[in-house]
Design a protein around this motif. Structure first.
Motif, PDB file in Angstrom:
ATOM      1  N   GLU A   1       6.756  23.572   5.212  1.00  0.00           N
ATOM      2  CA  GLU A   1       5.689  22.651   5.543  1.00  0.00           C
ATOM      3  C   GLU A   1       6.240  21.232   5.574  1.00  0.00           C
ATOM      4  O   GLU A   1       7.007  20.835   4.698  1.00  0.00           O
ATOM      5  N   ALA A   2       5.823  20.506   6.577  1.00  0.00           N
ATOM      6  CA  ALA A   2       6.265  19.122   6.689  1.00  0.00           C
ATOM      7  C   ALA A   2       5.563  18.282   5.632  1.00  0.00           C
ATOM      8  O   ALA A   2       4.341  18.337   5.483  1.00  0.00           O
ATOM      9  N   VAL A   3       6.345  17.525   4.885  1.00  0.00           N
ATOM     10  CA  VAL A   3       5.783  16.602   3.901  1.00  0.00           C
ATOM     11  C   VAL A   3       5.195  15.413   4.652  1.00  0.00           C
ATOM     12  O   VAL A   3       5.866  14.828   5.510  1.00  0.00           O
ATOM     13  N   PRO A   4       3.954  15.037   4.367  1.00  0.00           N
ATOM     14  CA  PRO A   4       3.380  13.874   5.063  1.00  0.00           C
ATOM     15  C   PRO A   4       4.203  12.616   4.777  1.00  0.00           C
ATOM     16  O   PRO A   4       4.576  12.351   3.636  1.00  0.00           O
ATOM     17  N   LEU A   5       4.469  11.871   5.808  1.00  0.00           N
ATOM     18  CA  LEU A   5       5.207  10.623   5.659  1.00  0.00           C
ATOM     19  C   LEU A   5       4.283   9.555   5.101  1.00  0.00           C
ATOM     20  O   LEU A   5       3.221   9.283   5.674  1.00  0.00           O
ATOM     21  N   ALA A   6       4.661   8.984   3.985  1.00  0.00           N
ATOM     22  CA  ALA A   6       3.814   7.982   3.345  1.00  0.00           C
ATOM     23  C   ALA A   6       3.685   6.733   4.211  1.00  0.00           C
ATOM     24  O   ALA A   6       4.592   6.385   4.969  1.00  0.00           O
ATOM     25  N   ALA A   7       2.553   6.081   4.100  1.00  0.00           N
ATOM     26  CA  ALA A   7       2.335   4.838   4.845  1.00  0.00           C
ATOM     27  C   ALA A   7       3.303   3.765   4.365  1.00  0.00           C
ATOM     28  O   ALA A   7       3.764   3.771   3.218  1.00  0.00           O
ATOM     29  N   ALA A   8       3.617   2.845   5.258  1.00  0.00           N
ATOM     30  CA  ALA A   8       4.555   1.761   4.931  1.00  0.00           C
ATOM     31  C   ALA A   8       3.809   0.655   4.192  1.00  0.00           C
ATOM     32  O   ALA A   8       3.397  -0.348   4.769  1.00  0.00           O
ATOM     33  N   VAL A   9       3.633   0.844   2.892  1.00  0.00           N
ATOM     34  CA  VAL A   9       2.903  -0.117   2.075  1.00  0.00           C
ATOM     35  C   VAL A   9       3.897  -1.002   1.332  1.00  0.00           C
ATOM     36  O   VAL A   9       4.818  -0.513   0.680  1.00  0.00           O
ATOM     37  N   ASP A  10       3.701  -2.298   1.438  1.00  0.00           N
ATOM     38  CA  ASP A  10       4.523  -3.248   0.702  1.00  0.00           C
ATOM     39  C   ASP A  10       3.836  -3.505  -0.638  1.00  0.00           C
ATOM     40  O   ASP A  10       2.785  -4.151  -0.704  1.00  0.00           O
ATOM     41  N   GLY A  11       4.420  -2.985  -1.693  1.00  0.00           N
ATOM     42  CA  GLY A  11       3.787  -3.050  -3.004  1.00  0.00           C
ATOM     43  C   GLY A  11       3.943  -4.375  -3.738  1.00  0.00           C
ATOM     44  O   GLY A  11       3.399  -4.544  -4.837  1.00  0.00           O
ATOM     45  N   ARG A  12       4.655  -5.315  -3.172  1.00  0.00           N
ATOM     46  CA  ARG A  12       4.838  -6.598  -3.847  1.00  0.00           C
ATOM     47  C   ARG A  12       3.548  -7.413  -3.808  1.00  0.00           C
ATOM     48  O   ARG A  12       2.696  -7.217  -2.951  1.00  0.00           O
ATOM     49  N   ARG A  13       3.426  -8.348  -4.731  1.00  0.00           N
ATOM     50  CA  ARG A  13       2.265  -9.234  -4.789  1.00  0.00           C
ATOM     51  C   ARG A  13       2.733 -10.670  -4.991  1.00  0.00           C
ATOM     52  O   ARG A  13       3.701 -10.918  -5.708  1.00  0.00           O
ATOM     53  N   LEU A  14       2.024 -11.592  -4.375  1.00  0.00           N
ATOM     54  CA  LEU A  14       2.327 -13.004  -4.600  1.00  0.00           C
ATOM     55  C   LEU A  14       1.839 -13.415  -5.981  1.00  0.00           C
ATOM     56  O   LEU A  14       0.754 -13.002  -6.412  1.00  0.00           O
ATOM     57  N   PRO A  15       2.612 -14.212  -6.710  1.00  0.00           N
ATOM     58  CA  PRO A  15       2.125 -14.705  -8.004  1.00  0.00           C
ATOM     59  C   PRO A  15       0.958 -15.655  -7.809  1.00  0.00           C
ATOM     60  O   PRO A  15       0.864 -16.348  -6.795  1.00  0.00           O
ATOM     61  N   ALA A  16       0.053 -15.670  -8.788  1.00  0.00           N
ATOM     62  CA  ALA A  16      -1.099 -16.567  -8.711  1.00  0.00           C
ATOM     63  C   ALA A  16      -0.641 -18.013  -8.916  1.00  0.00           C
ATOM     64  O   ALA A  16       0.350 -18.274  -9.610  1.00  0.00           O
ATOM     65  N   PRO A  17      -1.327 -18.970  -8.304  1.00  0.00           N
ATOM     66  CA  PRO A  17      -0.987 -20.378  -8.539  1.00  0.00           C
ATOM     67  C   PRO A  17      -1.141 -20.725 -10.018  1.00  0.00           C
ATOM     68  O   PRO A  17      -1.966 -20.139 -10.731  1.00  0.00           O
TER      69      PRO A  17
END
Length: 474
Positions: free
Chosen positions: A21-37
Motif C-alpha cells: 500500500e502506498a503511504v500517503p505523502l504528508a502535506a508540505a507543512v512548515d512547522g516553524r513559528r515566528l517569535p512574538a514581539p
C-alpha cells in the motif's frame, strides 16, 4: 519485503505477496513559528541575554525589531534594563573582532544594543577599530551590515523607529503591505531608511505584488520609497542563471549570472569559498530565490560531505521558500544526499519530501547532477540511494521513480564496462518505487543488463525491475 526481494533476486522468479500500500505523502507543512514581539523593554533585554547563548535567525530579527521599537517607546527604560549588561563594558570583547564588526551576527547585534545603551562607549570602540579584511561568506553579510548601520545611527545620536526588513512570514518574506506601512512610518517621522535594511527588505518581498500595493508604493516620496516602488514595478532581482564547475583545486563552486541585476543587490550573487558562521540563516536572505541560495550552498555542502557535522539541515528550510528550482538546488540537494552523516541525509530526504508534496521535485535536473557527481566521485551512490529509499517509504515513490528512471541510463554499465558500486541498490530502489506505484515503463538499458548471462546481483535486480514494469502493463 526487503528479504522477499533479495530471495527473488537471488533465485529468480517472483514470490507472491500482497500488493504494497502506498503511504500517503504528508502535506508540505512548515512547522516553524515566528517569535512574538517583545512586550516591554525589560523583556527585550532578557531576550537578548538568552539569544547570545542560543542564536537563531528569527530571534535575531525579533530582537533587532524590538530594539527599534523600544528605543522609541521607552528609551530610558531600555537603557536601564540594559545597564547591568553594559556596565562595566568589556572593551576587549568587542576589540578582537572589530574588523568589519566581526564575522558573527550575534556579536554585531550585541554591538547595536551597546550603541543605543552607551553611545559614548560605542564611539570609543569605533575610533580604535582594526581594518583587517573580512572573510565572511556573502550571505553572512546582510544581518551583520544591518546591525552595523543601526549601531552607527545610535552612535551618532540618531534614531530609527522601525526596522524595514523584519519578516512577516517564517520563510523570511515581508508582506508588501507591511513594508509600505514601515516606509510610510519613516517618512512621517522624517527618518531616512538605512541602506542595508532597505535592500534586505526588498529581497524579502514575495515574487508577486498586488497592483494596489504597487500603486501605493508609487505615492511614497522618500528615496527609499521610490526604490521600493521601482522594485515592485519590476526593477528587481530576476532569476539569474546558475552554473557549477570546479573551483579552487577540485572544489565544487557555483557561479551566478549578474546580468540585468540591480546594482544594490548584485553583491549577493557573488559566490566563493569564504567561511560561513552559519548557513542556517541564508534562506531568510532571499526567500523568493531558492535556487540562488542553493547555489551559495553548493561549496559548503560538498566540502562538508565527509565531515562530522552537516550543513544539509538548511535544505529543510530552504525548500519552503519561493522561486524556480534548477541547477543550484539540484547540486545542493545532491550534495545533501551524499552526506556521510545520517543526519545530513535525513535532512536531504525531508527536503525531497517537501518538494514532492509541493509537486516541485526537479527530477530531470537532479538526475543529471547526481549522475555527474557520482561519475566524478564527488558523491557516493549508495548514500543517494539511501535517501531515495527513505523518500519512497515516506510516500514519495512517484517522485523517486521519476529520478531513478532518469539516473539509470547514465549510470548503468555498457557492454564490457565494470559496474560501479551501488548500482544494484539503485535498481532495487527503483523496483520498490515502481512496485508501489504500479509503474508501466519501457526500460531498454535495464533490459539489456537483465539479458546478460550470469546471476550477479546487478543482473538479478535488473531482471526483477524489468519484470515489474512489464507486469504492470498487462
Amino acid at each position: 519485503t526487503d528479504l522477499r526481494e533479495k530471495i527473488a533476486a537471488g533465485y529468480g522468479g517472483a514470490i507472491d505477496a500482497d500488493e504494497p500500500e502506498a503511504v500517503p505523502l504528508a502535506a508540505a507543512v512548515d512547522g516553524r513559528r515566528l517569535p512574538a514581539p517583545y512586550g516591554s523593554a525589560e523583556e527585550l533585554a532578557r531576550g537578548l541575554d538568552v539569544f547570545l547563548s542560543d542564536e537563531d535567525p528569527h530571534t535575531f530579527e525579533a530582537l533587532l525589531a524590538g530594539l527599534a521599537t523600544w528605543s522609541e517607546r521607552d528609551p530610558e527604560g531600555l537603557r536601564a534594563a540594559l545597564r547591568p549588561w553594559t556596565e562595566p563594558l568589556d572593551a576587549s570583547f568587542f576589540g578582537h573582532w572589530e574588523y568589519g564588526f566581526g564575522g558573527h551576527a550575534g556579536y554585531a547585534l550585541r554591538r547595536a544594543f551597546l550603541a543605543f545603551a552607551a553611545p559614548a562607549a560605542s564611539r570609543s570602540l569605533t575610533s580604535r577599530r582594526s581594518q583587517w579584511p573580512s572573510s565572511r561568506a556573502v550571505l553572512d553579510e546582510p544581518p551583520v551590515r544591518r546591525c552595523v548601520e543601526l549601531a552607527g545611527r545610535y552612535t551618532d545620536g540618531g534614531r530609527y523607529p522601525v526596522v524595514l526588513a523584519t519578516p512577516t512570514a517564517v520563510t523570511g518574506h515581508v508582506a508588501p503591505g507591511a513594508l509600505l506601512d514601515r516606509l510610510e512610518h519613516l517618512e512621517a517621522e522624517g527618518v531616512e531608511a538605512l541602506p542595508a535594511d532597505l535592500t534586505q527588505a526588498l529581497l524579502r518581498l514575495p515574487r508577486e505584488v498586488a497592483a494596489a500595493d504597487v500603486a501605493r508604493a508609487g505615492r511614497l516620496a522618500s528615496e527609499a520609497g521610490r526604490a521600493c516602488a521601482a522594485w515592485m514595478r519590476g526593477d528587481h532581482l530576476g532569476d539569474p542563471e546558475v552554473t557549477v564547475g570546479r573551483g579552487r583545486g577540485s572544489w565544487l563552486m557555483a557561479t551566478i549570472g549578474a546580468d540585468s541585476t540591480p546594482e544594490r543587490v548584485r553583491e549577493v550573487l557573488e559566490t566563493g569559498a569564504a567561511h560561513s558562521w552559519s548557513t542556517d540563516w541564508w534562506p531568510l536572505v532571499m526567500p523568493s530565490h531558492r535556487d540562488v541560495v542553493a547555489a551559495h550552498l553548493v561549496t559548503p555542502l560538498w566540502y562538508g560531505t565527509e565531515g562530522t557535522d552537516s550543513d544539509a539541515r538548511v535544505l529543510v528550510d530552504l525548500v519552503h521558500g519561493e522561486g524556480p528550482l534548477g541547477t543550484g538546488l539540484a547540486y545542493a540537494l545532491a550534495c545533501g544526499m551524499g552526506q556521510a552523516q545520517a543526519a545530513g541525509r535525513a535532512a536531504a530526504a525531508d527536503a525531497l519530501l517537501t518538494l514532492a508534496a509541493r509537486g516541485e521535485v526537479p527530477a530531470a535536473e537532479l538526475a543529471k547532477v547526481v549522475t555527474k557527481l557520482v561519475k566524478g566521485d564527488y558523491v557516493k551512490l549508495n548514500r543517494v540511494v539511501a535517501v531515495l529509499d527513505d523518500a519512497t517509504q515516506a510516500g514519495a515513490h512517484e517522485a523517486v521513480w521519476e529520478v531513478v528512471v532518469r539516473l539509470l541510463p547514465g549510470l548503468l554499465p555498457g557492454e564490457g564496462e565494470r559496474p560501479r558500486a551501488g548500482l544494484a541498490d539503485l535498481l532495487a530502489a527503483g523496483a520498490r518505487a515502481a512496485r508501489i506505484g504500479r509503474v508501466r515503463a519501457d526500460l531498454p538499458e535495464v533490459a539489456a543488463i537483465g539479458a546478460r548471462k550470469g546471476s550477479s546481483r546487478l543482473v538479478q535486480e535488473a531482471r526483477r525491475l524489468q519484470r515489474l514494469v512489464q507486469e504492470s502493463t498487462l
